[in-house]
Scaffold this active site. Structure first.
Site, short mmCIF file in Angstrom:
data_model
loop_
_atom_site.label_atom_id
_atom_site.label_comp_id
_atom_site.label_asym_id
_atom_site.label_seq_id
_atom_site.Cartn_x
_atom_site.Cartn_y
_atom_site.Cartn_z
N SER A 139 5.99 107.53 74.01
CA SER A 139 6.19 108.87 74.58
C SER A 139 5.87 108.80 76.07
CB SER A 139 5.23 109.85 73.90
OG SER A 139 5.29 111.12 74.52
N TYR A 152 -3.41 113.06 70.73
CA TYR A 152 -2.01 112.59 70.70
C TYR A 152 -1.77 111.58 71.82
CZ TYR A 152 3.14 112.75 70.62
OH TYR A 152 4.48 112.41 70.56
P1 NDP Z 1 10.05 115.19 63.80
O1 NDP Z 1 8.86 115.97 63.40
O2 NDP Z 1 11.38 115.86 63.81
O3 NDP Z 1 10.16 113.85 62.91
C1 NDP Z 1 9.03 113.13 62.55
C2 NDP Z 1 9.40 112.19 61.43
O4 NDP Z 1 8.24 111.42 61.09
C3 NDP Z 1 9.86 112.91 60.18
O5 NDP Z 1 10.96 112.24 59.65
C4 NDP Z 1 8.67 112.77 59.24
O6 NDP Z 1 9.13 112.68 57.90
C5 NDP Z 1 8.10 111.43 59.68
N1 NDP Z 1 6.71 111.28 59.30
C6 NDP Z 1 5.64 111.97 59.73
N2 NDP Z 1 4.53 111.53 59.10
C7 NDP Z 1 4.91 110.53 58.27
C8 NDP Z 1 4.25 109.70 57.38
N3 NDP Z 1 2.93 109.78 57.18
N4 NDP Z 1 4.95 108.79 56.67
C9 NDP Z 1 6.29 108.70 56.84
N5 NDP Z 1 6.98 109.45 57.68
C10 NDP Z 1 6.30 110.37 58.39
O7 NDP Z 1 9.70 114.62 65.24
P2 NDP Z 1 10.45 113.66 66.29
O8 NDP Z 1 11.75 113.20 65.79
O9 NDP Z 1 10.36 114.35 67.58
O10 NDP Z 1 9.40 112.46 66.33
C11 NDP Z 1 9.77 111.11 66.19
C12 NDP Z 1 8.88 110.28 67.13
O11 NDP Z 1 9.19 110.63 68.48
C13 NDP Z 1 7.39 110.50 66.96
O12 NDP Z 1 6.72 109.25 67.01
C14 NDP Z 1 7.03 111.34 68.17
O13 NDP Z 1 5.69 111.18 68.54
C15 NDP Z 1 7.98 110.79 69.19
N6 NDP Z 1 8.22 111.64 70.35
C16 NDP Z 1 8.74 112.90 70.20
C17 NDP Z 1 8.90 113.73 71.29
C18 NDP Z 1 9.39 115.14 71.17
O14 NDP Z 1 9.28 115.92 72.14
N7 NDP Z 1 9.94 115.56 70.02
C19 NDP Z 1 8.58 113.24 72.65
C20 NDP Z 1 8.09 111.90 72.70
C21 NDP Z 1 7.91 111.14 71.59
P3 NDP Z 1 8.43 113.36 56.62
O15 NDP Z 1 7.74 114.61 57.07
O16 NDP Z 1 9.58 113.59 55.70
O17 NDP Z 1 7.49 112.31 56.12
#
Ligand code: NDP
Length: 247
Positions: A139, A152
């Site tokens: 990030s 975070y």
């Molecule tokens: P979302 O919340 O849309 O997606 C997060 C995903 O992570 C979901 O598919 C969720 O699936 C999965 N997840 C969370 N916890 C677990 C777990 N314990 N085991 C398996 N899967 C898990 O967020 P983003 O797409 O935005 O996030 C994706 C990445 O991008 C993250 O690492 C985030 O930190 C990073 N990021 C995002 C930014 C933003 O502004 N959105 C900016 C910078 C980085 P489920 O709940 O079904 O398990």
């Protein structure tokens, strides 16, 4: 352009494929013909994508044994893993003096230790085959601080640090390691923060950019760009954010 020397696209593992960046990446890599192992806890979301040659496994990435077993099942079906996109993550914003410490545990468990479980599940095979790509989603918060982001930011600085060290370690084995560092992206990520005031402030911050932040597709395109380079080319890091994101 293909990252492999063979003509058929190889198996790619994507964590957090049920939503946001992971979901968009799954769609793009599937369109390129790759068999996929999709991992997240919400199986229905991954199955609803109806992607061909996609094994969807409901998994908490903190469960190391289940992660290893899922990779073994996918490899039995589709052949060796060529890449993993360690994307799953959680962002629970809070002021550290009042935040429930369990939220810090959750972020470090998922964002750091869960990501390392992904590295563990694929790295020995990649080293043995002398090929592969590990893409870790960090990030902009892995480079700099933001208000209410202490734990975070800590977890994402950890991702950036371990990824750079991993890149050095893997380079001798011809395995590429890439950091993708997005700024604000329109996804479900903020939805898990429990402090309503902080959520409101985050929305106001997005509005200050004209309400236009990155889309999940924008980040998925960056991931695919890095992956599609020849195996001899390692894009070490891509930092991308909305043009109007100042911080
Ligand atoms: P979302 O919340 O849309 O997606 C997060 C995903 O992570 C979901 O598919 C969720 O699936 C999965 N997840 C969370 N916890 C677990 C777990 N314990 N085991 C398996 N899967 C898990 O967020 P983003 O797409 O935005 O996030 C994706 C990445 O991008 C993250 O690492 C985030 O930190 C990073 N990021 C995002 C930014 C933003 O502004 N959105 C900016 C910078 C980085 P489920 O709940 O079904 O398990």
């Amino acid at each position: 352009m293909s990252s492999t020397t063979t003509s058929s696209p190889r198996l790619i593992v994507i964590t957090g494929a049920s939503s946001g960046i992971g979901l968009a990446t799954a769609q793009k890599l599937s369109a390129l013909g790759h068999p996929l192992l999709l991992l997240a806890r919400r199986l229905d979301r991954m199955q609803a994508l109806k992607l061909p040659n996609a094994l969807c496994v409901p998994l908490d990435i903190c469960d190391r044994a289940a992660f290893v077993a899922a990779v073994a099942s996918a490899e039995a079906q589709f052949g060796p893993v060529d890449a993993i996109i360690n994307n799953a993550g959680v962002m629970l914003l809070g002021e550290v003096s009042t935040q429930d410490p369990e939220q810090w545990d959750r972020m470090f468990d998922v964002n750091v230790k869960g990501l390392l479980n992904g590295v563990h599940a694929v790295s020995a095979g990649m080293v043995a085959r002398r090929t592969g790509t590990i893409i870790n989603v960090g990030s902009v918060a892995g480079h700099k601080a933001f208000p209410n982001h202490v734990a975070y930011v800590g977890s994402k600085f950890a991702v950036h640090g371990l990824t750079e060290n991993l890149r050095e370690e893997m380079s001798a084995h011809n395995v590429r390691v890439v950091t993708i560092a997005p700024g604000a992206v329109e996804t479900e990520l903020l939805g898990h923060t429990t402090d309503e005031g902080i959520k409101t402030g985050y929305h106001a911050w997005k509005e200050s950019m004209g309400g236009v932040v990155l889309s999940a597709d924008d980040v998925a395109a960056a991931i695919c760009y890095a992956y599609q380079q020849p195996q001899g080319v390692c894009i070490r890091e891509i930092v991308l954010a909305a043009t109007r994101q100042q911080a």
